[in-house]
Design a protein around this motif. Sequence first.
Motif, PDB file in Angstrom:
ATOM      1  N   ILE A 212      14.548 -16.970 -44.042  1.00  0.00           N
ATOM      2  CA  ILE A 212      13.412 -16.419 -44.800  1.00  0.00           C
ATOM      3  C   ILE A 212      13.587 -16.629 -46.312  1.00  0.00           C
ATOM      4  O   ILE A 212      12.911 -15.999 -47.120  1.00  0.00           O
ATOM      5  CB  ILE A 212      13.230 -14.915 -44.475  1.00  0.00           C
ATOM      6  N   GLY A 213      14.524 -17.501 -46.666  1.00  0.00           N
ATOM      7  CA  GLY A 213      14.708 -17.849 -48.073  1.00  0.00           C
ATOM      8  C   GLY A 213      15.408 -16.762 -48.888  1.00  0.00           C
ATOM      9  O   GLY A 213      15.268 -16.699 -50.114  1.00  0.00           O
ATOM     10  N   LEU A 214      16.159 -15.911 -48.209  1.00  0.00           N
ATOM     11  CA  LEU A 214      16.857 -14.824 -48.901  1.00  0.00           C
ATOM     12  C   LEU A 214      18.278 -15.270 -49.231  1.00  0.00           C
ATOM     13  O   LEU A 214      18.967 -15.829 -48.383  1.00  0.00           O
ATOM     14  CB  LEU A 214      16.903 -13.625 -47.942  1.00  0.00           C
ATOM     15  N   ASN A 215      18.702 -14.979 -50.459  1.00  0.00           N
ATOM     16  CA  ASN A 215      20.030 -15.378 -50.865  1.00  0.00           C
ATOM     17  C   ASN A 215      21.059 -14.317 -50.432  1.00  0.00           C
ATOM     18  O   ASN A 215      20.938 -13.162 -50.819  1.00  0.00           O
ATOM     19  CB  ASN A 215      20.017 -15.507 -52.400  1.00  0.00           C
ATOM     20  N   VAL A 216      22.014 -14.721 -49.606  1.00  0.00           N
ATOM     21  CA  VAL A 216      23.065 -13.763 -49.198  1.00  0.00           C
ATOM     22  C   VAL A 216      24.436 -14.393 -49.497  1.00  0.00           C
ATOM     23  O   VAL A 216      25.216 -14.655 -48.589  1.00  0.00           O
ATOM     24  CB  VAL A 216      22.929 -13.362 -47.700  1.00  0.00           C
ATOM     25  N   PRO A 217      24.741 -14.611 -50.798  1.00  0.00           N
ATOM     26  CA  PRO A 217      25.930 -15.397 -51.154  1.00  0.00           C
ATOM     27  C   PRO A 217      27.261 -14.791 -50.707  1.00  0.00           C
ATOM     28  O   PRO A 217      28.160 -15.526 -50.302  1.00  0.00           O
ATOM     29  CB  PRO A 217      25.851 -15.479 -52.687  1.00  0.00           C
ATOM     30  N   VAL A 218      27.363 -13.480 -50.762  1.00  0.00           N
ATOM     31  CA  VAL A 218      28.664 -12.868 -50.430  1.00  0.00           C
ATOM     32  C   VAL A 218      28.927 -13.000 -48.926  1.00  0.00           C
ATOM     33  O   VAL A 218      29.985 -13.454 -48.492  1.00  0.00           O
ATOM     34  CB  VAL A 218      28.712 -11.385 -50.892  1.00  0.00           C
ATOM     35  N   LEU A 219      27.916 -12.621 -48.149  1.00  0.00           N
ATOM     36  CA  LEU A 219      28.049 -12.732 -46.686  1.00  0.00           C
ATOM     37  C   LEU A 219      28.300 -14.179 -46.267  1.00  0.00           C
ATOM     38  O   LEU A 219      29.107 -14.450 -45.376  1.00  0.00           O
ATOM     39  CB  LEU A 219      26.753 -12.274 -46.024  1.00  0.00           C
ATOM     40  N   LYS A 220      27.616 -15.101 -46.954  1.00  0.00           N
ATOM     41  CA  LYS A 220      27.732 -16.509 -46.592  1.00  0.00           C
ATOM     42  C   LYS A 220      29.150 -17.014 -46.863  1.00  0.00           C
ATOM     43  O   LYS A 220      29.723 -17.772 -46.067  1.00  0.00           O
ATOM     44  CB  LYS A 220      26.709 -17.312 -47.408  1.00  0.00           C
ATOM     45  N   THR A 221      29.730 -16.578 -47.972  1.00  0.00           N
ATOM     46  CA  THR A 221      31.100 -16.983 -48.309  1.00  0.00           C
ATOM     47  C   THR A 221      32.070 -16.417 -47.280  1.00  0.00           C
ATOM     48  O   THR A 221      32.942 -17.125 -46.755  1.00  0.00           O
ATOM     49  CB  THR A 221      31.465 -16.469 -49.727  1.00  0.00           C
ATOM     50  N   ILE A 222      31.896 -15.128 -46.964  1.00  0.00           N
ATOM     51  CA  ILE A 222      32.793 -14.490 -45.988  1.00  0.00           C
ATOM     52  C   ILE A 222      32.660 -15.200 -44.630  1.00  0.00           C
ATOM     53  O   ILE A 222      33.647 -15.460 -43.948  1.00  0.00           O
ATOM     54  CB  ILE A 222      32.491 -12.976 -45.871  1.00  0.00           C
ATOM     55  N   TYR A 223      31.427 -15.557 -44.279  1.00  0.00           N
ATOM     56  CA  TYR A 223      31.156 -16.232 -42.999  1.00  0.00           C
ATOM     57  C   TYR A 223      31.916 -17.559 -42.920  1.00  0.00           C
ATOM     58  O   TYR A 223      32.575 -17.857 -41.918  1.00  0.00           O
ATOM     59  CB  TYR A 223      29.647 -16.446 -42.880  1.00  0.00           C
ATOM     60  N   SER A 224      31.861 -18.345 -44.007  1.00  0.00           N
ATOM     61  CA  SER A 224      32.522 -19.653 -43.947  1.00  0.00           C
ATOM     62  C   SER A 224      34.041 -19.485 -43.855  1.00  0.00           C
ATOM     63  O   SER A 224      34.711 -20.233 -43.143  1.00  0.00           O
ATOM     64  CB  SER A 224      32.111 -20.537 -45.128  1.00  0.00           C
ATOM     65  N   ILE A 225      34.582 -18.486 -44.538  1.00  0.00           N
ATOM     66  CA  ILE A 225      36.044 -18.260 -44.446  1.00  0.00           C
ATOM     67  C   ILE A 225      36.401 -17.812 -43.028  1.00  0.00           C
ATOM     68  O   ILE A 225      37.383 -18.264 -42.435  1.00  0.00           O
ATOM     69  CB  ILE A 225      36.518 -17.219 -45.495  1.00  0.00           C
TER      70      ILE A 225
END
Length: 242
Positions: A212-225
């Motif tokens: 939905i075009g929402l920025n979730v940078p912290v969650l996204k970083t944690i997800y990739s780690i």
Amino acid sequence: MLIITVKSTETVEVCQQIKRYLTKNTYLLSLQNGVINEEILSEMFGREWILSGVAYVTARVEEPGKVEQSGKHMFIIGNLTSVQKEMTDQVIRLFQEAGIQSKYSSEITKKKWEKSLWNVTFNPLSVVSSASVGEILDDQKLRRTAELVLKEIVEVAKHHKIEITKEMESRVFKNAESAKHHTTSMLQDYKNKKPMEIEALCGYFVKSGEKIGLNVPVLKTIYSILLFIDHSNRSQPDSYLN
Ligand SMILES: NC(=O)C1=CN([C@@H]2O[C@H](COP(=O)(O)OP(=O)(O)OC[C@H]3O[C@@H](n4cnc5c(N)ncnc54)[C@H](OP(=O)(O)O)[C@@H]3O)[C@@H](O)[C@H]2O)C=CC1
Ligand SMILES: CC(C)(CO)C(=O)C(=O)O
């Protein structure tokens, strides 16, 4: 009725296995964490056959056939469509008769999101930092990261038309204060080299936000780690963690 209590990583496989045992009138009740399982089950079996529940328990398998539950417990159960109300009432009655505390919610999806606020805030972060809930709360920088994660999930929830009140948000940290010594289930799984509920408790919210075009940078970083360490964790010999 069948109660689904496997980890979210196994939902699809288990559903494939049980398919042939279901009759036309079999209901499925998911008591799993996260909000993705009801979607998977609905897609496979039809929404009108799926009941949803939130499990407030702290249970672990002590040895095969022996499950230990510590502290209080409560199951909140609800129906996804109005035609299932009678069945839901019947399930709650059966639980209560068996001495299992349970109650009805007419807003079960909201209740599942409410519990997910806690799980998504603490479970993934606890793994990437190897920290207990108390260590996250007591470390200023980790606590700030947890607060940012919570803000991001609340935004994703809003886009799913789930109303998260300020009180619900503050309950996340209040509840965490009383679980300071808790090692989250995800960190336990990591330590035991078991599959972690990465998609149900992190990936789903990242992908949902991005859709939905929402920025979730912290969650996204944690997800990739998380994805990276899960891969190396499960491909390493046991001695890796010792
Ligand atoms: N534990 C807790 O306190 C809480 C857990 N939850 C949620 O409940 C769900 C289940 O968690 P939890 O009980 O801790 O998980 P566990 O891993 O302890 O238990 C899952 C059980 O499912 C069995 N299982 C897995 N795959 C299959 C399969 N293909 N066929 C048959 N049985 C299978 C496992 O058997 P085996 O042991 O043989 O692998 C195991 O007994 C998760 O979504 C979790 O987030 C929610 C609230 C609290
Ligand atoms: C904190 C707890 C046990 C709450 O039921 C949980 O859901 C988890 O650790 O994943």
